[in-house]
Design a protein around this motif. Structure first.
Motif, PDB file in Angstrom:
ATOM      1  N   THR A   1       8.331  -7.824   3.338  1.00  0.00           N
ATOM      2  CA  THR A   1       7.852  -6.459   3.103  1.00  0.00           C
ATOM      3  C   THR A   1       6.590  -6.184   3.900  1.00  0.00           C
ATOM      4  OG1 THR A   1       8.768  -6.458   0.858  1.00  0.00           O
ATOM      5  CG2 THR A   1       7.081  -4.821   1.354  1.00  0.00           C
ATOM      6  N   MET A   2       5.622  -7.083   3.804  1.00  0.00           N
ATOM      7  CA  MET A   2       4.353  -6.875   4.484  1.00  0.00           C
ATOM      8  C   MET A   2       4.530  -6.875   6.002  1.00  0.00           C
ATOM      9  SD  MET A   2       2.247  -6.416   2.011  1.00  0.00           S
ATOM     10  CE  MET A   2       0.697  -6.475   2.912  1.00  0.00           C
ATOM     11  N   SER A   3       5.457  -7.660   6.511  1.00  0.00           N
ATOM     12  CA  SER A   3       5.661  -7.741   7.961  1.00  0.00           C
ATOM     13  C   SER A   3       6.257  -6.467   8.532  1.00  0.00           C
ATOM     14  CB  SER A   3       6.571  -8.927   8.299  1.00  0.00           C
ATOM     15  OG  SER A   3       7.916  -8.672   7.930  1.00  0.00           O
ATOM     16  N   ARG A   4       6.873  -5.652   7.700  1.00  0.00           N
ATOM     17  CA  ARG A   4       7.545  -4.452   8.200  1.00  0.00           C
ATOM     18  C   ARG A   4       6.752  -3.167   7.974  1.00  0.00           C
ATOM     19  NH1 ARG A   4      14.106  -5.101   7.706  1.00  0.00           N
ATOM     20  NH2 ARG A   4      14.203  -7.172   8.681  1.00  0.00           N
ATOM     21  N   LEU A   5       5.582  -3.259   7.386  1.00  0.00           N
ATOM     22  CA  LEU A   5       4.762  -2.070   7.195  1.00  0.00           C
ATOM     23  C   LEU A   5       4.102  -1.664   8.509  1.00  0.00           C
ATOM     24  CD1 LEU A   5       3.087  -2.857   3.760  1.00  0.00           C
ATOM     25  CD2 LEU A   5       5.153  -1.521   4.225  1.00  0.00           C
ATOM     26  N   CYS A   6       3.861  -0.374   8.656  1.00  0.00           N
ATOM     27  CA  CYS A   6       3.329   0.138   9.920  1.00  0.00           C
ATOM     28  C   CYS A   6       2.273   1.211   9.664  1.00  0.00           C
ATOM     29  CB  CYS A   6       4.460   0.698  10.784  1.00  0.00           C
ATOM     30  SG  CYS A   6       5.498   1.915   9.937  1.00  0.00           S
TER      31      CYS A   6
ATOM     32  N   HIS B   1      13.019   6.822   4.662  1.00  0.00           N
ATOM     33  CA  HIS B   1      11.961   5.904   4.216  1.00  0.00           C
ATOM     34  C   HIS B   1      10.688   6.651   3.833  1.00  0.00           C
ATOM     35  CE1 HIS B   1       9.624   6.400   7.929  1.00  0.00           C
ATOM     36  NE2 HIS B   1      10.767   6.365   8.581  1.00  0.00           N
ATOM     37  N   GLY B   2       9.787   5.923   3.190  1.00  0.00           N
ATOM     38  CA  GLY B   2       8.505   6.474   2.774  1.00  0.00           C
ATOM     39  C   GLY B   2       7.379   6.104   3.711  1.00  0.00           C
ATOM     40  N   GLY B   3       6.158   6.243   3.216  1.00  0.00           N
ATOM     41  CA  GLY B   3       4.972   5.997   4.029  1.00  0.00           C
ATOM     42  C   GLY B   3       4.813   4.539   4.418  1.00  0.00           C
ATOM     43  N   GLU B   4       4.303   4.314   5.626  1.00  0.00           N
ATOM     44  CA  GLU B   4       4.076   2.989   6.211  1.00  0.00           C
ATOM     45  C   GLU B   4       5.365   2.194   6.393  1.00  0.00           C
ATOM     46  OE1 GLU B   4       0.842   0.563   5.073  1.00  0.00           O
ATOM     47  OE2 GLU B   4      -0.622   2.170   5.216  1.00  0.00           O
ATOM     48  N   HIS B   5       6.509   2.873   6.381  1.00  0.00           N
ATOM     49  CA  HIS B   5       7.795   2.222   6.564  1.00  0.00           C
ATOM     50  C   HIS B   5       8.507   2.826   7.772  1.00  0.00           C
ATOM     51  CE1 HIS B   5       6.908   1.126   2.449  1.00  0.00           C
ATOM     52  NE2 HIS B   5       7.925   0.289   2.430  1.00  0.00           N
ATOM     53  N   SER B   6       9.582   2.171   8.158  1.00  0.00           N
ATOM     54  CA  SER B   6      10.528   2.731   9.119  1.00  0.00           C
ATOM     55  C   SER B   6      11.924   2.498   8.565  1.00  0.00           C
ATOM     56  CB  SER B   6      10.363   2.073  10.500  1.00  0.00           C
ATOM     57  OG  SER B   6      10.630   0.689  10.423  1.00  0.00           O
TER      58      SER B   6
END
Length: 246
Positions: free
Chosen positions: A160-165, A10-15
């Protein structure tokens, strides 16, 4: 014929859970395909300190996950900021095991430079600010939604927005080192043509920085094609894996 294993980074702000819909589609189409969606350190199942993260640590983490899963020959995929991590993983695993490297909507700085040095577009100022401060951060919601989610349905955007970190601020400021990257590993680029985070021009610049690719596959999608076009992405990845079946 046996398929190579598939590794998703995954990329940035993701898992790793950003790939859930793609993985589900792959399992439906090819239940025999072994798929590993990693969590980089500091999120999901993988412990780590985002405040002290380095590209080398992330590379080592992916390699460790591949070995722990008992994978053999692999096709490895990286999205977005994984453009600084996946080439290092390929270098560590070597061309004897990596059948193909696929980068999707990725950012690849020239050798010796960092994401913050070269990134343009709506995320550029934030990347440079984060790299200077060094404190883990999350991109403001209004910016993320604009850059990542254009053209999505309301439900796709919500998910999408709910899974960003929260993300490391050190990685965007760290120069990349591709001195050990093997040139004999085939390279494919999935080009997101409606991407606001990384424009088509930006992605072509990353392709050039990488030293070129053998295949460019255009998808009319926003940056988050794992959420907006999971079936199309799964189809592409499965087709690439089948090219290396033995």
């Amino acid at each position: 014929m046996a398929l190579p294993d598939l590794v998703l980074v995954h990329g940035g702000e993701h898992s790793g859970n950003c790939w859930d819909f793609v993985v589900a589609e792959l399992h439906r189409r090819a239940p025999e395909l072994r798929v590993l969606a990693v969590d980089l350190p500091g999120r999901g199942r993988t412990p780590g300190d985002l405040a002290t993260a380095t590209i080398g640590e992330w590379v080592a983490s992916v390699v460790a996950d591949v070995e722990a899963a008992g994978l053999g020959e692999v096709v490895i995929v990286g999205h977005s900021m994984a453009g600084v991590t996946v080439p290092g993983v390929v270098a560590r695993l070597g061309s004897s095991r990596v059948r193909e490297m696929i980068l999707a909507a990725a950012f690849v700085p020239p050798h010796g430079l960092s994401i913050a040095d070269k990134l343009g577009g709506p995320l550029a100022a934030l990347a440079r600010y984060a790299a200077k401060g060094g404190k883990p951060m999350k991109i403001p919601r209004v910016v993320t939604q604009y850059a990542f989610c254009n053209g999505m349905t309301r439900e796709q955007r919500r998910l999408t927005m709910s899974r960003l970190c929260t993300e490391s601020a050190r990685i965007p400021g760290e120069p990349v080192d591709r001195s050990g990257f093997p040139n004999d590993v085939p390279r494919t680029w999935i080009l997101t043509t409606r991407d606001r985070a990384l424009s088509v021009k930006s992605q072509h610049a990353s392709i050039a920085a990488l030293g070129g690719v053998q295949h460019v596959i255009a998808v009319q999608a926003c940056h988050e094609l794992m959420f907006s076009h999971p079936a199309r992405l799964a189809q592409i990845l499965l087709e690439r894996c089948r090219l290396h079946a033995k």
